[in-house]
Motif scaffolding. Sequence first.
Motif, PDB file in Angstrom:
ATOM      1  N   TRP A  18       0.819  -1.197   0.056  1.00 46.21           N
ATOM      2  CA  TRP A  18       0.042   0.083  -0.047  1.00 46.21           C
ATOM      3  C   TRP A  18       0.920   1.293  -0.103  1.00 46.21           C
ATOM      4  O   TRP A  18       2.063   1.178   0.326  1.00 46.21           O
ATOM      5  CB  TRP A  18      -0.660  -0.387   1.123  1.00 46.21           C
ATOM      6  CG  TRP A  18      -1.845  -1.099   1.397  1.00 46.21           C
ATOM      7  CD1 TRP A  18      -1.908  -2.292   2.040  1.00 46.21           C
ATOM      8  CD2 TRP A  18      -2.836  -1.505   0.390  1.00 46.21           C
ATOM      9  NE1 TRP A  18      -2.725  -3.125   1.795  1.00 46.21           N
ATOM     10  CE2 TRP A  18      -3.717  -2.721   0.897  1.00 46.21           C
ATOM     11  CE3 TRP A  18      -3.491  -0.592  -0.656  1.00 46.21           C
ATOM     12  CZ2 TRP A  18      -4.689  -3.120   0.076  1.00 46.21           C
ATOM     13  CZ3 TRP A  18      -4.795  -1.051  -1.170  1.00 46.21           C
ATOM     14  CH2 TRP A  18      -5.432  -2.253  -0.784  1.00 46.21           C
ATOM     15  N   SER A  19       0.396   2.435  -0.276  1.00 48.77           N
ATOM     16  CA  SER A  19       0.998   3.839  -0.358  1.00 48.77           C
ATOM     17  C   SER A  19       1.274   4.213   1.209  1.00 48.77           C
ATOM     18  O   SER A  19       0.413   3.894   1.788  1.00 48.77           O
ATOM     19  CB  SER A  19      -0.036   4.641  -0.995  1.00 48.77           C
ATOM     20  OG  SER A  19       0.512   5.638  -0.997  1.00 48.77           O
ATOM     21  N   PRO A  20       2.117   4.639   1.513  1.00 47.82           N
ATOM     22  CA  PRO A  20       3.382   5.124   0.440  1.00 47.82           C
ATOM     23  C   PRO A  20       4.304   4.131   0.223  1.00 47.82           C
ATOM     24  O   PRO A  20       5.243   4.640  -0.491  1.00 47.82           O
ATOM     25  CB  PRO A  20       3.746   6.327   1.554  1.00 47.82           C
ATOM     26  CG  PRO A  20       3.609   5.954   2.727  1.00 47.82           C
ATOM     27  CD  PRO A  20       2.628   4.972   2.978  1.00 47.82           C
ATOM     28  N   LEU A  21       4.447   3.173   1.031  1.00 48.05           N
ATOM     29  CA  LEU A  21       5.726   2.221   0.419  1.00 48.05           C
ATOM     30  C   LEU A  21       5.537   1.887  -0.979  1.00 48.05           C
ATOM     31  O   LEU A  21       6.700   1.578  -1.434  1.00 48.05           O
ATOM     32  CB  LEU A  21       5.284   0.811   1.658  1.00 48.05           C
ATOM     33  CG  LEU A  21       6.529  -0.067   1.398  1.00 48.05           C
ATOM     34  CD1 LEU A  21       7.863   0.554   1.515  1.00 48.05           C
ATOM     35  CD2 LEU A  21       6.086  -1.532   2.123  1.00 48.05           C
ATOM     36  N   SER A  22       4.455   1.483  -1.502  1.00 46.52           N
ATOM     37  CA  SER A  22       4.565   1.440  -2.803  1.00 46.52           C
ATOM     38  C   SER A  22       5.190   2.423  -3.607  1.00 46.52           C
ATOM     39  O   SER A  22       5.590   1.995  -4.873  1.00 46.52           O
ATOM     40  CB  SER A  22       2.781   1.321  -3.241  1.00 46.52           C
ATOM     41  OG  SER A  22       2.278   2.625  -3.219  1.00 46.52           O
ATOM     42  N   GLY A  23       5.183   3.654  -3.254  1.00 51.77           N
ATOM     43  CA  GLY A  23       6.094   4.602  -4.118  1.00 51.77           C
ATOM     44  C   GLY A  23       7.455   4.411  -4.239  1.00 51.77           C
ATOM     45  O   GLY A  23       8.088   4.945  -5.202  1.00 51.77           O
ATOM     46  N   ASP A  24       7.948   3.467  -3.382  1.00 47.08           N
ATOM     47  CA  ASP A  24       9.368   3.066  -3.441  1.00 47.08           C
ATOM     48  C   ASP A  24       9.878   2.292  -4.746  1.00 47.08           C
ATOM     49  O   ASP A  24      11.022   2.170  -4.932  1.00 47.08           O
ATOM     50  CB  ASP A  24       9.969   2.508  -2.242  1.00 47.08           C
ATOM     51  CG  ASP A  24       9.839   3.501  -1.042  1.00 47.08           C
ATOM     52  OD1 ASP A  24       9.614   4.568  -0.970  1.00 47.08           O
ATOM     53  OD2 ASP A  24       9.820   2.855   0.409  1.00 47.08           O
ATOM     54  N   PHE A  25       8.879   1.973  -5.390  1.00 48.00           N
ATOM     55  CA  PHE A  25       9.010   0.615  -6.437  1.00 48.00           C
ATOM     56  C   PHE A  25       8.562   1.214  -7.568  1.00 48.00           C
ATOM     57  O   PHE A  25       7.271   1.187  -7.860  1.00 48.00           O
ATOM     58  CB  PHE A  25       8.699  -0.690  -6.021  1.00 48.00           C
ATOM     59  CG  PHE A  25       9.024  -0.921  -4.694  1.00 48.00           C
ATOM     60  CD1 PHE A  25      10.395  -1.662  -4.368  1.00 48.00           C
ATOM     61  CD2 PHE A  25       8.305  -1.009  -3.363  1.00 48.00           C
ATOM     62  CE1 PHE A  25      10.748  -1.798  -3.071  1.00 48.00           C
ATOM     63  CE2 PHE A  25       8.777  -1.126  -2.387  1.00 48.00           C
ATOM     64  CZ  PHE A  25       9.787  -1.998  -2.080  1.00 48.00           C
ATOM     65  N   SER A  26       9.429   1.457  -8.488  1.00 49.60           N
ATOM     66  CA  SER A  26       9.048   1.911 -10.098  1.00 49.60           C
ATOM     67  C   SER A  26       8.810   0.757 -10.911  1.00 49.60           C
ATOM     68  O   SER A  26       7.834   1.018 -11.848  1.00 49.60           O
ATOM     69  CB  SER A  26       9.885   2.794 -10.692  1.00 49.60           C
ATOM     70  OG  SER A  26      11.175   2.175 -10.894  1.00 49.60           O
ATOM     71  N   GLU A  27       9.371  -0.240 -10.390  1.00 48.00           N
ATOM     72  CA  GLU A  27       8.959  -1.610 -11.188  1.00 48.00           C
ATOM     73  C   GLU A  27       9.365  -2.793 -10.361  1.00 48.00           C
ATOM     74  O   GLU A  27      10.323  -2.504  -9.568  1.00 48.00           O
ATOM     75  CB  GLU A  27       9.993  -1.741 -12.411  1.00 48.00           C
ATOM     76  CG  GLU A  27       9.923  -3.015 -13.381  1.00 48.00           C
ATOM     77  CD  GLU A  27      10.750  -2.998 -14.477  1.00 48.00           C
ATOM     78  OE1 GLU A  27      10.536  -3.872 -15.506  1.00 48.00           O
ATOM     79  OE2 GLU A  27      11.783  -2.330 -14.697  1.00 48.00           O
ATOM     80  N   ILE A  28       8.294  -3.986 -10.311  1.00 46.74           N
ATOM     81  CA  ILE A  28       8.470  -5.090  -9.895  1.00 46.74           C
ATOM     82  C   ILE A  28       8.254  -6.093 -10.725  1.00 46.74           C
ATOM     83  O   ILE A  28       7.124  -6.462 -11.291  1.00 46.74           O
ATOM     84  CB  ILE A  28       7.619  -5.227  -8.678  1.00 46.74           C
ATOM     85  CG1 ILE A  28       7.843  -4.175  -7.505  1.00 46.74           C
ATOM     86  CG2 ILE A  28       7.766  -6.610  -8.091  1.00 46.74           C
ATOM     87  CD1 ILE A  28       6.717  -4.050  -6.204  1.00 46.74           C
ATOM     88  N   ALA A  29       9.396  -6.666 -11.344  1.00 49.54           N
ATOM     89  CA  ALA A  29       9.511  -7.756 -12.284  1.00 49.54           C
ATOM     90  C   ALA A  29       8.942  -9.128 -11.816  1.00 49.54           C
ATOM     91  O   ALA A  29       9.368  -9.530 -10.816  1.00 49.54           O
ATOM     92  CB  ALA A  29      10.737  -7.739 -13.171  1.00 49.54           C
TER      93      ALA A  29
END
Length: 345
Positions: A52-63
């Motif tokens: 969830w936000s704000p932690l989600s903003g730390d990752f521009s891509e998760i492959a």
Amino acid sequence: MEKGVFVKDIVPNAEAAGIFAVADAALAQSRNGPYWRLVLADASGSVEAKIWSPLSGDFSEIAPGTLAWVEGRASLFRSALQLAVEKFRPLDAAEAASLDQTAFLPSSPYPIDGMDEELRELCLREFTHKPWRRLVFAVLDDEELGPRFRIAPAAKNVHHAYAGGLLEHTLGVFRLCRRMAAQYAELDRQTLLAGALFHDFGKIREFSGGLNNDYTGEGRLLGHLLLGVEMLGPFLVRSRLESGLQEHLKHLILSHHGELEFGAVRQPHTPEALALHCADNLDAKLAQCRGLFTGLEGDGPAWTPWQPTLGRPMYRPPRTPGGREGAPTERKTAKREECLSLLKA
């Protein structure tokens, strides 16, 4: 590094921490901001997870295929287990390389070494024509193809779609074809069994395998039937197998899907090709049913959801009390045959 908790051990209302493979990842939007919707997996299963936000903003891509250390709290959402991620750290290359990859791959329920040993013993017993034997063991002992054959999946997601699945499926079809050849004497036993052994061999190159198993480029363009015939080409030349038998083996591989609409290059035009198609179809469909029924709750009668690949839901009926479960293994069957021959002597 230690693996940490496995998916199967995650319980609601408890903390969970461990290394997981990212099977799927998608960035979505909620009222509180962007979030990542993940499917985390290991050899024991998979679980949905949210960053969830704000932690989600730390990752521009998760492959997909990423290995990551994950910490979070599990809960039930609409009766399904879900993990709210509090810490997510992708592993670097050195950390990922140090791990036992089998901890993150769904694999055959049967020991790979045991299946490989049984298949080789059966091949030693069955292939008495020297060119057949030369071909079979040249392929199985090949430094590149042999190890890949042992661990390759047999599909992306329908049947035997796990490490060792191709070996398991091949052994199952080989066993069925042995029984067919014993029942129908008109079948060319060794040609049929060679077809059973190699019918799906092209799947070694059709699927990538590994943590993010998918179709390869040549798998999408050519398919495993054509790839299998291509892969066997150099071995056939060195085997000195008669040209008619080579042609028949290629036909078995190219026709084992049965109908053109199901991917066959040719319809089966020999009794052996018909027998191989039936054995392959039976083993694949019963493996699919086995997987569907394993996912049902309880042990009693139950219906599966609609299955597009079968064109119907499947029903798990009540079992006969005290009924024999499954068929004897090849080893037990061979031992029984040996005992019977001694009694007749």
